[in-house]
Design a protein around this motif. Sequence first.
Motif, PDB file in Angstrom:
ATOM      1  N   VAL A  74       0.834  -1.193   0.000  1.00 49.60           N
ATOM      2  CA  VAL A  74       0.000   0.000   0.000  1.00 49.60           C
ATOM      3  C   VAL A  74       0.871   1.246   0.000  1.00 49.60           C
ATOM      4  O   VAL A  74       0.607   2.218  -0.716  1.00 49.60           O
ATOM      5  N   LEU A  75       1.959   1.230   0.800  1.00 48.26           N
ATOM      6  CA  LEU A  75       2.851   2.385   0.866  1.00 48.26           C
ATOM      7  C   LEU A  75       3.489   2.670  -0.483  1.00 48.26           C
ATOM      8  O   LEU A  75       3.507   3.811  -0.947  1.00 48.26           O
ATOM      9  N   HIS A 107     -13.412  -3.636  -1.001  1.00 47.92           N
ATOM     10  CA  HIS A 107     -13.891  -3.806   0.383  1.00 47.92           C
ATOM     11  C   HIS A 107     -12.752  -4.185   1.338  1.00 47.92           C
ATOM     12  O   HIS A 107     -12.916  -4.985   2.244  1.00 47.92           O
ATOM     13  N   ILE A 108     -11.590  -3.567   1.085  1.00 49.22           N
ATOM     14  CA  ILE A 108     -10.426  -3.769   1.950  1.00 49.22           C
ATOM     15  C   ILE A 108     -10.272  -2.531   2.834  1.00 49.22           C
ATOM     16  O   ILE A 108     -10.202  -1.410   2.330  1.00 49.22           O
ATOM     17  N   GLU A 109     -10.239  -2.723   4.128  1.00 51.31           N
ATOM     18  CA  GLU A 109     -10.096  -1.603   5.050  1.00 51.31           C
ATOM     19  C   GLU A 109      -8.647  -1.462   5.490  1.00 51.31           C
ATOM     20  O   GLU A 109      -8.200  -2.142   6.413  1.00 51.31           O
ATOM     21  N   TYR A 110      -7.911  -0.584   4.795  1.00 48.88           N
ATOM     22  CA  TYR A 110      -6.522  -0.305   5.132  1.00 48.88           C
ATOM     23  C   TYR A 110      -6.350   1.221   5.074  1.00 48.88           C
ATOM     24  O   TYR A 110      -5.932   1.763   4.057  1.00 48.88           O
ATOM     25  N   PRO A 111      -6.718   1.917   6.160  1.00 51.14           N
ATOM     26  CA  PRO A 111      -6.719   3.386   6.154  1.00 51.14           C
ATOM     27  C   PRO A 111      -5.368   3.975   5.757  1.00 51.14           C
ATOM     28  O   PRO A 111      -4.303   3.451   6.105  1.00 51.14           O
ATOM     29  N   VAL A 143     -10.214   6.698   6.144  1.00 49.63           N
ATOM     30  CA  VAL A 143     -10.346   6.733   4.692  1.00 49.63           C
ATOM     31  C   VAL A 143      -9.322   5.800   4.053  1.00 49.63           C
ATOM     32  O   VAL A 143      -8.205   5.625   4.555  1.00 49.63           O
ATOM     33  N   VAL A 144      -9.722   5.196   2.941  1.00 50.01           N
ATOM     34  CA  VAL A 144      -8.853   4.280   2.211  1.00 50.01           C
ATOM     35  C   VAL A 144      -8.759   4.744   0.771  1.00 50.01           C
ATOM     36  O   VAL A 144      -9.577   5.540   0.300  1.00 50.01           O
ATOM     37  N   GLU A 145      -7.764   4.242   0.064  1.00 54.63           N
ATOM     38  CA  GLU A 145      -7.674   4.533  -1.361  1.00 54.63           C
ATOM     39  C   GLU A 145      -8.858   3.908  -2.090  1.00 54.63           C
ATOM     40  O   GLU A 145      -9.454   2.925  -1.635  1.00 54.63           O
TER      41      GLU A 145
END
Length: 385
Positions: A3-4, A236-240, A227-229
């Motif tokens: 994600v980073l 439906h992935i929760e990775y703020p 908030v997520v990308e």
Amino acid sequence: ESVLERWKNSASQQQLRLLKRTEELPAVGESSSKYTPLDLVMVPASVREQYFSSCLDGSDFGFYVRRNNASDKWVLFLEGGGLCVEPIDCWQRMKGHLGSSKNFSKQLSYSSDGGQDILDNDASANPYFFDYNHVFLPYCSGDTWTGTHKQKNFEGLTFAGHFNIQAAIAVLNQAYSFRTSTHVLLMGASAGGIGTFNNADFVRAAVPSSAVFKAAPVAGLYFPAGVVEFVEFALHIEYPINDVASLYLTDWFHSALDMSCLSYYAEHNLTHLTHRCWDGHWNYPHIQSSLFVVENRFDENQIHEILLCPKKDTNETKAFIEDFGTRMAGGFLSTVLSPLGKAKGDGIFAPSCLVHTQNICMQGGPPITSPGGKDAYLRTVLHQW
């Protein structure tokens, strides 16, 4: 790809596009014939050496002043303009005024973007703040005004935004009687809004204890909680994004963060989370200064440029924008409208617009209509606050 890494790559490309547009665009808005430009003041060598002030490329820092000798009231405005994400966009930034003082003009052109026309000395256009002393701090460090580099890093970059604020105040004290101020308003837009959140208590400590000090961050509430990308949202992935962005940026900038916030995390044995003190959602509860938050509920920059929601009218994009607006509204409830915010007397002006800063100004801008049908404009409510 993590994600980073995905966020860094996309955000860096976004910054390159922003820099291209910024260098091409003229000043925003039209000034009246009564507008008097602010004059450039370069930080003297003695102050620079004491406070380590510097632009991104290592050139000397300077700022703009219009003095009103009949007033002890001041407005300090922090310029915005994106941020450094990767060396490639930083090196591009160094070619223009957002990264080097070599490109500073001798006088400040008029702009209304993000409320910058609070520096207008025309009473008809800026009736409540026209007679203040006006200071504009140009954003040439790329670090959301938080960097504390004392020399160039191995990539040839100097993040010294926090030091630049300290140096400007030192010069104002020495040469412009800032130390006798009775009222000080710190304001900034976008990256300058982030800088206002992060530097409010530092500036508050530097003004006379008898002075009325307040701060008004514009479009600086990065990020609403959770908030997520867009990509994660669609899957439906929760990775703020909050922790991802703040951890990376504060480490790279060596960010100066709110001391009360840092103390809180240290007292609770959460020093591994101190990077959160950069993020508006996390640092707000620890800011002691009175705040007037100006924020479009549907911040276009965050939605489209940072979180990468496509500019297409689909069910998914509509759902994403609605979710963002809901989270931003929740952010208002947990900050300005919380018991703490109310106890401090904090204020808020939050139009439900899909815009970043372009609609925020003193001359007009979108009104907020009360249940009774009366329109409230920013310049009026900010003055009343």
